[in-house]
Design a protein around this motif. Sequence first.
Motif, PDB file in Angstrom:
ATOM      1  N   ASN A 106       0.875  -1.169   0.000  1.00 31.13           N
ATOM      2  CA  ASN A 106       0.000   0.000   0.000  1.00 31.13           C
ATOM      3  C   ASN A 106       0.917   1.225   0.000  1.00 31.13           C
ATOM      4  O   ASN A 106       1.820   1.304   0.847  1.00 31.13           O
ATOM      5  N   PRO A 107       0.709   2.182  -0.925  1.00 27.23           N
ATOM      6  CA  PRO A 107       1.615   3.336  -0.991  1.00 27.23           C
ATOM      7  C   PRO A 107       1.690   4.106   0.327  1.00 27.23           C
ATOM      8  O   PRO A 107       2.656   4.816   0.584  1.00 27.23           O
ATOM      9  N   GLY A 129      -1.197  -1.062  -4.423  1.00 25.87           N
ATOM     10  CA  GLY A 129      -2.612  -0.692  -4.416  1.00 25.87           C
ATOM     11  C   GLY A 129      -2.778   0.813  -4.507  1.00 25.87           C
ATOM     12  O   GLY A 129      -2.925   1.496  -3.510  1.00 25.87           O
ATOM     13  N   VAL A 130      -2.772   1.314  -5.752  1.00 29.02           N
ATOM     14  CA  VAL A 130      -2.869   2.759  -5.964  1.00 29.02           C
ATOM     15  C   VAL A 130      -4.336   3.200  -5.965  1.00 29.02           C
ATOM     16  O   VAL A 130      -4.700   4.217  -5.393  1.00 29.02           O
ATOM     17  N   GLN A 131      -5.164   2.451  -6.660  1.00 23.16           N
ATOM     18  CA  GLN A 131      -6.621   2.674  -6.834  1.00 23.16           C
ATOM     19  C   GLN A 131      -6.932   3.867  -7.733  1.00 23.16           C
ATOM     20  O   GLN A 131      -7.757   3.785  -8.622  1.00 23.16           O
ATOM     21  N   SER A 132      -6.297   5.015  -7.508  1.00 25.26           N
ATOM     22  CA  SER A 132      -6.519   6.182  -8.359  1.00 25.26           C
ATOM     23  C   SER A 132      -5.375   7.166  -8.104  1.00 25.26           C
ATOM     24  O   SER A 132      -4.698   7.066  -7.073  1.00 25.26           O
ATOM     25  N   PHE A 133      -5.183   8.073  -9.053  1.00 26.68           N
ATOM     26  CA  PHE A 133      -4.191   9.137  -8.834  1.00 26.68           C
ATOM     27  C   PHE A 133      -4.891  10.469  -8.580  1.00 26.68           C
ATOM     28  O   PHE A 133      -4.270  11.520  -8.588  1.00 26.68           O
ATOM     29  N   ARG A 148       0.588  11.925  -4.621  1.00 23.01           N
ATOM     30  CA  ARG A 148       2.059  12.040  -4.516  1.00 23.01           C
ATOM     31  C   ARG A 148       2.674  10.781  -3.922  1.00 23.01           C
ATOM     32  O   ARG A 148       3.710  10.314  -4.372  1.00 23.01           O
ATOM     33  N   ALA A 149       2.018  10.233  -2.917  1.00 21.25           N
ATOM     34  CA  ALA A 149       2.547   9.011  -2.284  1.00 21.25           C
ATOM     35  C   ALA A 149       2.485   7.838  -3.266  1.00 21.25           C
ATOM     36  O   ALA A 149       3.380   6.981  -3.285  1.00 21.25           O
ATOM     37  N   ALA A 150       1.432   7.812  -4.097  1.00 24.61           N
ATOM     38  CA  ALA A 150       1.308   6.718  -5.072  1.00 24.61           C
ATOM     39  C   ALA A 150       2.433   6.803  -6.107  1.00 24.61           C
ATOM     40  O   ALA A 150       3.071   5.798  -6.436  1.00 24.61           O
ATOM     41  N   ASP A 168      -2.574  -1.585  -8.974  1.00 16.74           N
ATOM     42  CA  ASP A 168      -4.020  -1.814  -8.902  1.00 16.74           C
ATOM     43  C   ASP A 168      -4.715  -0.480  -9.082  1.00 16.74           C
ATOM     44  O   ASP A 168      -4.445   0.468  -8.328  1.00 16.74           O
ATOM     45  N   LEU A 169      -5.625  -0.413 -10.066  1.00 15.18           N
ATOM     46  CA  LEU A 169      -6.464   0.769 -10.223  1.00 15.18           C
ATOM     47  C   LEU A 169      -7.915   0.311 -10.141  1.00 15.18           C
ATOM     48  O   LEU A 169      -8.231  -0.807 -10.542  1.00 15.18           O
TER      49      LEU A 169
END
Length: 388
Positions: A106-107, A129-133, A148-150, A168-169
Amino acid sequence: MATPGFTARIPLALYVHIPWCARKCPYCDFNSHEACGPVPESVYVDALLADLEQDLPRVWERRIESVFIGGGTPSLFSAEALDRLLAGLRARLPLRPDLEITLEANPGAVERGRFAEFRAAGINRLSIGVQSFDDEHLRRLGRIHDRRAAVAAAEATHAAGLDNFNLDLMFGLPGQTVERALTDIAHAVALQPAHLSYYQLTVEPNTAFHQAPPSLPDDEMTDLIQQRAQAELGRRGYRQYEVSAYARDGWRCRHNLNYWEFGDYLGIGAGAHGKLTDPASGRIDRLWKLKHPRDYLASAGTPASIGADQPIRAADLPVEFLMNALRLVEGVPTALFPERTGLPLTALEPGLSRARERGLLIADPERLQPTEFGLRFLNDLLQLFMPE
Ligand SMILES: C[S@@+](CC[C@H](N)C(=O)[O-])C[C@H]1O[C@@H](n2cnc3c(N)ncnc32)[C@H](O)[C@@H]1O
Ligand code: SF4
């Protein structure tokens, strides 16, 4: 049912479950629990190794083809704990030399420098596990990290020499439009992952989203997002090979491919599932361990830790096999069905003929492969193979 040497041809993988997260996400129904204080990594590694020892007699002399350490948030564990876990696996199991070993991260739960230590411990693939930016989406999803963390996590992964990583998005997010989804794809692709998992957000029972459902885009919008994202990913060199998986050439996830090809797997850790073919009888068992970390820790390595251990009924095997195999865009060779289930091809009838007549499976007798239409309506396709 079984022929001699039956299991020798069935690959075996290992799944390791780490059940803690920094915070529970409101959409998540995985077996993950908010860690109150430091995670008990040392006793948990002991429990995992005891758990493995209990399973060993069922896989005697079979080689492990891939390892996946998932969760939860395994990146909460220190590199030392993972190093001890991997050393414990090597001491107890024959491992394929160029083994794929994935760790989910996890970021928001990785300290600087951690990835290089993970790599030194033997991890050679990360799944982030980014999920979204999009910071607003991330907030709505209750994530503990921002864009930023992602980005920093993906950059740190490259810097650690771990170019084989997955992002992962999720899509179909509250307030998402095609433009915002394509912006997410552009951010992801710019970070040059080897692999991308693109999941439609689903509202699962027993989640905070189920109790207070967010307003999601309608089906038409969600379909459009998926189609446009898929086309864009294809243009950027990420070929879809499974319902939710996209990879650059040569970087498909070996561990997940084994599930989809109905291979065997051991599952150790709280709530971990396994599927094992008995070499003598050809019977295929599903077993899982106690779900709650407290119960698991108290019983790992003893029969009390087994939540269930039951054979798959022959009548259920066709649909169980196809539920996995038909998620693959290219499907599988038809010969894989008897090889993995021990059943004759006739066990797929009358569903097979009906699915081909209805244009849900391609007509080639050498392949079990969904058409584009079949992949889109996978549940309808699988209905044709449900036991009476
Ligand atoms: C077990 S999580 C592993 C990664 C790590 N725990 C994290 O979230 O950063 C696996 C992935 O499943 C996806 N996922 C979880 N719940 C979902 C849901 N309700 N709908 C769609 N995808 C979901 C997310 O993309 C998540 O990264
Ligand atoms: S961090 Fe991952 S596993 Fe944990 S609650 Fe969130 S989605 Fe689930």
